[in-house]
Design a protein around this motif. Structure first.
Motif, PDB file in Angstrom:
ATOM      1  N   UNK A 276     -27.951  31.846  40.204  1.00 57.12           N
ATOM      2  CA  UNK A 276     -28.043  30.413  40.465  1.00 57.12           C
ATOM      3  C   UNK A 276     -28.326  30.163  41.948  1.00 57.12           C
ATOM      4  N   UNK A 277     -27.722  30.934  42.825  1.00 59.26           N
ATOM      5  CA  UNK A 277     -27.986  30.777  44.264  1.00 59.26           C
ATOM      6  C   UNK A 277     -29.449  31.085  44.580  1.00 59.26           C
ATOM      7  N   UNK A 278     -29.974  32.176  43.981  1.00 58.11           N
ATOM      8  CA  UNK A 278     -31.377  32.536  44.221  1.00 58.11           C
ATOM      9  C   UNK A 278     -32.320  31.502  43.633  1.00 58.11           C
ATOM     10  N   UNK A 310     -26.050  20.878  35.631  1.00 56.30           N
ATOM     11  CA  UNK A 310     -27.271  21.193  34.896  1.00 56.30           C
ATOM     12  C   UNK A 310     -27.850  22.581  35.157  1.00 56.30           C
ATOM     13  N   UNK A 311     -27.086  23.489  35.736  1.00 54.02           N
ATOM     14  CA  UNK A 311     -27.563  24.861  35.910  1.00 54.02           C
ATOM     15  C   UNK A 311     -26.927  25.779  34.864  1.00 54.02           C
ATOM     16  N   UNK A 312     -27.745  26.671  34.289  1.00 53.55           N
ATOM     17  CA  UNK A 312     -27.279  27.579  33.256  1.00 53.55           C
ATOM     18  C   UNK A 312     -27.828  28.985  33.498  1.00 53.55           C
ATOM     19  N   UNK A 313     -27.016  29.973  33.157  1.00 53.23           N
ATOM     20  CA  UNK A 313     -27.487  31.353  33.042  1.00 53.23           C
ATOM     21  C   UNK A 313     -27.128  31.807  31.641  1.00 53.23           C
ATOM     22  N   UNK A 314     -28.119  32.298  30.933  1.00 49.91           N
ATOM     23  CA  UNK A 314     -27.915  32.643  29.526  1.00 49.91           C
ATOM     24  C   UNK A 314     -28.383  34.070  29.256  1.00 49.91           C
ATOM     25  N   UNK A 315     -27.502  34.875  28.666  1.00 52.55           N
ATOM     26  CA  UNK A 315     -27.861  36.233  28.266  1.00 52.55           C
ATOM     27  C   UNK A 315     -27.801  36.319  26.747  1.00 52.55           C
ATOM     28  N   UNK A 316     -28.861  36.855  26.155  1.00 54.46           N
ATOM     29  CA  UNK A 316     -28.919  36.990  24.702  1.00 54.46           C
ATOM     30  C   UNK A 316     -29.244  38.425  24.340  1.00 54.46           C
ATOM     31  N   UNK A 326     -32.461  31.945  33.536  1.00 47.44           N
ATOM     32  CA  UNK A 326     -31.855  31.085  34.548  1.00 47.44           C
ATOM     33  C   UNK A 326     -32.542  29.723  34.409  1.00 47.44           C
ATOM     34  N   UNK A 327     -31.748  28.655  34.249  1.00 48.24           N
ATOM     35  CA  UNK A 327     -32.303  27.375  33.838  1.00 48.24           C
ATOM     36  C   UNK A 327     -31.789  26.247  34.719  1.00 48.24           C
ATOM     37  N   UNK A 328     -32.694  25.365  35.100  1.00 45.78           N
ATOM     38  CA  UNK A 328     -32.355  24.096  35.747  1.00 45.78           C
ATOM     39  C   UNK A 328     -32.677  23.004  34.738  1.00 45.78           C
ATOM     40  N   UNK A 361     -42.857  31.224  41.950  1.00 46.69           N
ATOM     41  CA  UNK A 361     -42.012  32.042  41.076  1.00 46.69           C
ATOM     42  C   UNK A 361     -41.664  33.403  41.663  1.00 46.69           C
ATOM     43  N   UNK A 362     -42.590  34.013  42.394  1.00 45.58           N
ATOM     44  CA  UNK A 362     -42.404  35.389  42.851  1.00 45.58           C
ATOM     45  C   UNK A 362     -41.137  35.598  43.689  1.00 45.58           C
ATOM     46  N   UNK A 363     -40.837  34.735  44.688  1.00 48.98           N
ATOM     47  CA  UNK A 363     -39.621  34.969  45.492  1.00 48.98           C
ATOM     48  C   UNK A 363     -38.335  34.900  44.666  1.00 48.98           C
ATOM     49  N   UNK A 364     -38.303  33.996  43.675  1.00 52.92           N
ATOM     50  CA  UNK A 364     -37.100  33.864  42.842  1.00 52.92           C
ATOM     51  C   UNK A 364     -36.923  35.108  41.986  1.00 52.92           C
ATOM     52  N   UNK A 365     -38.015  35.568  41.366  1.00 51.38           N
ATOM     53  CA  UNK A 365     -37.951  36.761  40.522  1.00 51.38           C
ATOM     54  C   UNK A 365     -37.561  37.981  41.344  1.00 51.38           C
ATOM     55  N   UNK A 366     -38.064  38.045  42.564  1.00 53.98           N
ATOM     56  CA  UNK A 366     -37.729  39.158  43.450  1.00 53.98           C
ATOM     57  C   UNK A 366     -36.239  39.181  43.749  1.00 53.98           C
ATOM     58  N   UNK A 367     -35.633  38.029  44.021  1.00 49.62           N
ATOM     59  CA  UNK A 367     -34.214  37.960  44.364  1.00 49.62           C
ATOM     60  C   UNK A 367     -33.323  38.261  43.166  1.00 49.62           C
ATOM     61  N   UNK A 368     -33.679  37.715  41.997  1.00 49.61           N
ATOM     62  CA  UNK A 368     -32.808  37.859  40.827  1.00 49.61           C
ATOM     63  C   UNK A 368     -32.979  39.221  40.162  1.00 49.61           C
ATOM     64  N   UNK A 369     -34.244  39.625  39.941  1.00 49.04           N
ATOM     65  CA  UNK A 369     -34.515  40.809  39.130  1.00 49.04           C
ATOM     66  C   UNK A 369     -34.970  42.026  39.942  1.00 49.04           C
TER      67      UNK A 369
END
Length: 418
Positions: A276-278, A310-316, A326-328, A361-369
């Motif tokens: 969520x921070x990233x 309104x922020x969510x992290x969902x693992x399925x 990761x959802x806004x 999108x690239x910076x967010x994906x880099x930080x999270x994944x």
């Protein structure tokens, strides 16, 4: 999703009962015994057979004790047999008449089409509503459909909470299609469902003390299917949490409920906060709830971490692997007032430049994944405007990215065996 048997169920399944079912023949034998005992025939035969012998061989006081003992035995036998009928099919205090003669409980309006129903049609309608809907609704309309060779039976009104539409074969009286629904208070739900609640909620780490609030039932059968399918959905809640259970027939297929933080992996919780921070670019808001849904019908187990408003992290976790989102959920898109504005908005989304999407999108994906998006190929999705995918074709690793008209990223999902 199996429910843990209560202690009494375990005893019943032991010898001499084992797995023996309570068959239709057993039921009929029980009912015949009830009728015979209630008629007084048993007592009359017992009195007649013993009377002369008692008078000749026993003193008066002994005869009185034997008669009292026989009366107690007869009453006990009737009560035991009746109890077997009352508890049959897992129901408590279920009307015997509705079990033995289901058509006797059917209710009709004065619609002229009622004469179209044969005895077999009436029985099929009555048994279907009783066994699958749990309630026999008042029949309001019967219609002959000669082109399709059917007779339709309508119960209730189409806009009501309780409604049934049943199609029968005009020649055989057998079921062809079924659509039924019903809303009920929690205390109307059958005991065989209610007794499963604590163990099902405990099975996902939820609160077993959640209070049942209300239930909905939908019954459907399509042309060619052998029997109707009954889905029962129960909502539960208390002051701090919420849950839901869905049954197919009598077996739970989906259970969901709120979890305490100590019921989940602390590593998973820390990763969610970091995500969520990233994603937001600021300190993660407070964790408001954790919700788990275990759905055996589709084979997925989902945990959702909710942050702020309104922020969510969902693992399925499913058959194809693990999905991480990761959802806004905050919507601040432009206001659309007419069709022309809608078409312009869709065009704006679809023609968003790839370079802009990569830049966002690239910076967010880099930080999270910890993944570099450069080697991933972009695919647009015309059927789902505002969503693109980035795929590494050599491995099948896919990121799904949702964005709005100003290129703000509102969701990133990775579908892969992480």
């Amino acid at each position: 999703m199996k429910h843990m048997d209560d202690e009494w169920e375990k005893v019943v399944k032991q010898e001499p009962f084992a797995e023996s079912p309570f068959t239709e023949e057993h039921k009929q034998n029980v009912l015949r015994q009830v009728a015979w005992l209630k008629s007084g025939s048993a007592q009359t035969m017992s009195d007649a057979g013993d009377k002369s012998a008692e008078q000749n061989t026993l003193p008066n006081q002994h005869r009185r004790r034997l008669r009292s003992r026989r009366a107690v035995i007869a009453c006990t036998t009737i009560a035991a047999v009746a109890a077997a009928v009352i508890l049959w099919n897992g129901q408590i205090v279920e009307p015997v008449i509705e079990k033995v003669y289901p058509t006797a409980a059917l209710q009709y309006t004065d619609d002229a089409g009622m004469s179209l129903l044969t005895d077999k049609m009436k029985k099929n309608v009555a048994v279907t509503m009783r066994d699958y809907l749990g309630k026999q609704l008042r029949i309001t309309k019967v219609q002959d459909l000669p082109v399709s060779g059917r007779v339709s039976v309508e119960a209730g009104k189409e806009g009501d909470a309780e409604y049934a539409l049943i199609w029968l074969d005009a020649a055989t009286g057998n079921l062809r299609e079924v659509q039924m629904r019903r809303e009920m208070a929690a205390n109307e739900l059958e005991h065989r469902y209610l007794r499963q609640i604590p163990s099902l909620l405990q099975g996902i780490g939820g609160d077993p003390a959640l209070t049942p609030i209300s239930a909905n039932r939908y019954v459907g059968m399509k042309q060619g299917e052998l029997e109707p399918k009954s889905y029962t959905t129960l909502t539960l809640e208390n002051k701090k949490s919420y849950g839901e259970i869905i049954w197919l027939q009598d077996e739970a297929i989906s259970v969901s409920g709120d979890l305490d933080p100590d019921q989940v992996s602390q590593t998973a919780l820390a990763n969610a906060e970091d995500s969520i921070e990233a994603f937001s670019g600021k300190t993660a808001p407070d964790l408001t709830s954790i919700h788990r849904t275990k759905d055996d019908e589709i084979g997925e187990d989902t945990i959702t971490f909710n942050f702020g408003d309104y922020y969510f992290v969902q693992t399925t976790e499913g058959k194809s692997g693990l999905s991480y989102s990761v959802i806004d959920a905050k919507y601040d898109g432009k206001e659309i007032n007419n069709l022309e504005e809608m078409e312009a908005y869709h065009k704006e989304l679809f023609e968003m430049k790839e370079s802009i999407l990569r830049e966002k999108a690239a910076p967010i994906i880099k930080k999270i994944f910890k993944v570099d998006l450069q080697a991933y190929k972009l695919h647009r999705m015309p059927e789902t405007l505002g969503i693109v995918t980035f795929e590494l074709e050599s491995t099948g690793d896919v990121f799904q990215v949702r964005y709005n008209e100003d290129a703000r990223i509102t969701m990133i999902t990775r579908d892969a065996n992480l």
